[in-house]
Each structure stands twice: as structure tokens, then as C-alpha cells.
Write a protein that holds these residues in place. Sequence first.
Motif, mmCIF file in Angstrom:
data_model
loop_
_atom_site.group_PDB
_atom_site.id
_atom_site.type_symbol
_atom_site.label_atom_id
_atom_site.label_comp_id
_atom_site.label_asym_id
_atom_site.label_seq_id
_atom_site.Cartn_x
_atom_site.Cartn_y
_atom_site.Cartn_z
ATOM 1 N N ARG A 1 -5.335 -5.651 -6.182
ATOM 2 C CA ARG A 1 -5.540 -4.142 -5.442
ATOM 3 C C ARG A 1 -5.137 -3.104 -6.271
ATOM 4 O O ARG A 1 -4.919 -1.898 -5.816
ATOM 5 N N GLN A 2 -5.056 -3.254 -7.645
ATOM 6 C CA GLN A 2 -4.633 -2.231 -8.689
ATOM 7 C C GLN A 2 -3.273 -1.910 -8.593
ATOM 8 O O GLN A 2 -3.231 -0.298 -8.493
ATOM 9 N N ILE A 3 -2.223 -2.534 -8.216
ATOM 10 C CA ILE A 3 -1.154 -1.850 -7.592
ATOM 11 C C ILE A 3 -0.056 -2.600 -8.798
ATOM 12 O O ILE A 3 -0.348 -3.867 -9.080
ATOM 13 N N THR A 4 0.418 -1.874 -9.403
ATOM 14 C CA THR A 4 1.278 -2.306 -10.420
ATOM 15 C C THR A 4 2.836 -1.913 -10.023
ATOM 16 O O THR A 4 3.427 -0.942 -9.289
ATOM 17 N N PHE A 5 4.001 -2.935 -10.631
ATOM 18 C CA PHE A 5 5.344 -2.935 -10.225
ATOM 19 C C PHE A 5 5.946 -3.065 -11.365
ATOM 20 O O PHE A 5 5.519 -3.559 -12.790
ATOM 21 N N LYS A 6 7.418 -2.713 -11.608
ATOM 22 C CA LYS A 6 8.180 -2.906 -12.605
ATOM 23 C C LYS A 6 8.174 -4.379 -13.034
ATOM 24 O O LYS A 6 8.261 -4.581 -14.113
ATOM 25 N N LEU B 1 0.790 -1.373 -0.205
ATOM 26 C CA LEU B 1 0.071 0.077 -0.115
ATOM 27 C C LEU B 1 0.652 1.212 -0.226
ATOM 28 O O LEU B 1 0.164 2.531 -0.325
ATOM 29 N N ASP B 2 2.068 1.198 0.185
ATOM 30 C CA ASP B 2 3.046 2.335 0.279
ATOM 31 C C ASP B 2 3.517 2.556 -1.153
ATOM 32 O O ASP B 2 4.075 1.715 -1.686
ATOM 33 N N PRO B 3 3.245 3.789 -1.571
ATOM 34 C CA PRO B 3 3.617 4.171 -2.964
ATOM 35 C C PRO B 3 5.006 4.075 -3.454
ATOM 36 O O PRO B 3 5.464 3.657 -4.339
ATOM 37 N N LYS B 4 5.802 4.122 -2.323
ATOM 38 C CA LYS B 4 7.211 4.123 -2.493
ATOM 39 C C LYS B 4 7.782 2.635 -2.660
ATOM 40 O O LYS B 4 8.875 2.557 -3.384
ATOM 41 N N SER B 5 6.774 1.541 -2.431
ATOM 42 C CA SER B 5 7.303 0.375 -2.638
ATOM 43 C C SER B 5 7.227 -0.065 -4.108
ATOM 44 O O SER B 5 7.638 -1.071 -4.496
ATOM 45 N N ALA C 1 -1.102 -11.962 -8.048
ATOM 46 C CA ALA C 1 -2.622 -11.795 -8.279
ATOM 47 C C ALA C 1 -3.306 -10.997 -7.400
ATOM 48 O O ALA C 1 -3.981 -10.227 -7.572
ATOM 49 N N TYR C 2 -2.505 -10.876 -6.130
ATOM 50 C CA TYR C 2 -2.939 -10.212 -5.179
ATOM 51 C C TYR C 2 -2.836 -8.702 -5.398
ATOM 52 O O TYR C 2 -3.646 -7.693 -5.024
ATOM 53 N N ALA C 3 -1.670 -8.367 -5.708
ATOM 54 C CA ALA C 3 -1.126 -7.086 -6.358
ATOM 55 C C ALA C 3 -2.195 -6.539 -7.270
ATOM 56 O O ALA C 3 -2.526 -5.290 -6.928
ATOM 57 N N LYS C 4 -2.337 -7.398 -8.237
ATOM 58 C CA LYS C 4 -3.445 -6.695 -9.178
ATOM 59 C C LYS C 4 -4.734 -6.728 -8.796
ATOM 60 O O LYS C 4 -5.462 -5.750 -9.088
#
Length: 385
Positions: free
Chosen positions: A377-382, A334-338, A372-375
Motif C-alpha cells: 500500500r506504499q505505506i512506510t513506518f519507522k 490508512l491514517d497518516p497519523k499512524s 508486506a501488506y503495508a509496503k
Amino acid sequence: MILAWQIIYIGGLSIALFLCIMIVSKRKKTMADRILCAWFLFACIHLAFIGWYASGLALKNPQFILWQLPFPFLHGPFLYLYILFLSAQQRYRWRYLIHFIPAVVVLMILTFVLPDVFVRTQSEIKILPQFEAFFQILVVAIILSGLTYVVLSLRLLHAHRRNIIGQLSNTDRITLNWIRYLILGMSAIWVVVIFSDSPQTLYTVVALFIFFIGYFGIRQVGVFSNLSAAHEIYAPSLLKQSWQDVDQAIPAEKLKYEKTRLNESVASLIHGKLNVLMKEQKCYQDPELTLGDLAKRLELHPVILSQVINSKEGKSFYDYVNSHRVEAFKELLLDPKSQQFTLLSLAFDCGFNSKTSFNRNFKKITHMSPSAYAKSRQITFKSLD
């Protein structure tokens, strides 16, 4: 011309002797180390006998034929006792010598029987007909002994796994794989003994087993080196003690015992302190965290802490710590810096020590993969690896 099996013969014997020297050179040898060293010494002698047969030299020196028969009765007991002491499941010390009685009995019988067993013709050496049944029974006994000790060793492995799950928060770098390799290798040897009559084949498999355990043993911390684990593991017998048998430093007025259970209010108090400790000091971030580590911080005996976790959380110590790691991972997401880091690097920050362990525990707790959990929560990573 040197044959392939002869090259393996020289290599296997040399490595077995080298591993013996490595164990002997350890400064602080445990009983498990001594058992392993003795096992390798007898394995060297047995390898020499097998190589002697495979080379055909046995026919030139018939007085030594069949003296190798006691050795197969040794490998099963050595495997079993090594795992027993390595996993701290032993209750006695010298009483385990009874496992070597069959080998001693066979040796004594051969002492009296062998002089009258053979008859030599011009082209070969034969066993007299009246002794054939005896040696057939002996072969069956050798096979039964080997298979029995493989089964007993598997039971020890199962018990050891249950013990470490109750004490360790990560199980990927401990003795489980090392023990599995030993049992797997011994099982393969007994399969060859049952289905092959070729001394060369048997010798090749035994030598490859020596190579195999030498390679993985050197990689396993503490087997052939003086390095030891930084965190203490308690014997299963200790964690099976009843409450009134526990000698710990908590004042009597704060810790009241019943027959096998702590006072409910005291157990709740310990549980609360444990959760506060985990949250404030983030103990779960230590990949090598053990039950003993937390018990020392709370000034408790590990028996007490283990049963508090089991009763209050309904989980093993392993699952309890990894559930905290999973929750910490969720918070980091949940931390944008992550988002500049990978999921795996975040998992390492939470105390997981491998991708396999992270994925396994995350799916077990959330029923979803980390990506799948990150997706969801609509969280994207490199990278989602």
C-alpha cells in the motif's frame, strides 16, 4: 559426598511439597485444584520411594521393596482427570474414580504376594522364579497405562483447543501451554521408564519435571494462586445444547425455536445486531474478549450467539473477532497519523495481545505478512516490527 542426583532429590521433593502447600492455601479451590494437590502428594511419596531405591537403602529394608508399584498406575489417571476438570469437559463427578481401580488392585495383590516373593542371600535379595512372570506383566501394564493416559490426555487437549477457539478471541495466555507442558513432561518420564533401568536417571527426570511444572504453573494465572480469569469460559457440554434446551432471557415472541435451529429471520436479526455492536463499540479492541462477553451485551445465551456466528459467518468466534481486528488494523494503516507508530503498536490498539498472534492471524486472513501488506500500500513506518 553428596551426589548431583541427591541434590536434585532434595530439591524435587521440597518443591513438590511447596506446590502442595500453595494449592492448599488457595481460598477457592476447584475440583481440578484438589486433583492436582492429591497428585502432588502421591508424587512426593513416589519420589521418596525412588530416592530410597537410588540410595541403596532398599536392600537394608527389604520389607518395603516393591510397595511403590501401585504409584505408577496413579500418575496417568491424575493427569487425565486434572485436564478433564481444568478444561470443564467432565460429565460426572465420582464415576471417574474407576480410573484408580488398577492401582487399588495392584495394592491388594501385593498385600498377599509380597511376604512370599523374596529370598535373601548373603549378598542380595532375589525374587523367586515363580513370581518373575507376574512382575514382568506388571511392568508391561505400567507402561501401557502410562502411554494410554498420555494419548487420552492429548485427546482432551485437542477438544479443549476446539472449545476455546469457539469462545476466546486470543488463545496465547490460557491453559493450552500449561496442559501441553504437563503432557510433554509425563511423556518424557514414560520414555525414561521404557528405555532406562537406572533409578537415579528416573528420579532425576521426575524431579526435573516437578521443577518444570512448578515454574510454568506459577506463571500460569490461577494454577497455584488465588487469581482467576476475568472472563468466564463455558463448559463444552453447555455449548452443545440444542436450541430448545436453552434457558435464556429473550422474550418468547422474539425468539422462536425449531428442533436445533433458530428461525432464519431471527438469526439474521441477531447477526445484524452483532455486527453493529462490533462496529460501534469496537468490542474487538478488548484482548480478552470472549463469547460470553458478547452474549451478555446482546442479552443472548452463548449457545445462540455461537451458532449464529458459525452459520452466518462460516467462522469460529476466534476467527470472527480476529477478522474484525485485522480490518481495523487496515483502517489504521490508512491514517497518516499512524505512521509515527510501529505496526505492532497499531496491532495492540486493535486488540491483538502478542506479535505472534498478530502475524499468524493477519497472514491467515490476508495471505500476506503485515509489513508486506503495508509496503504493497506504499505505506512506510519507522519500524515494521
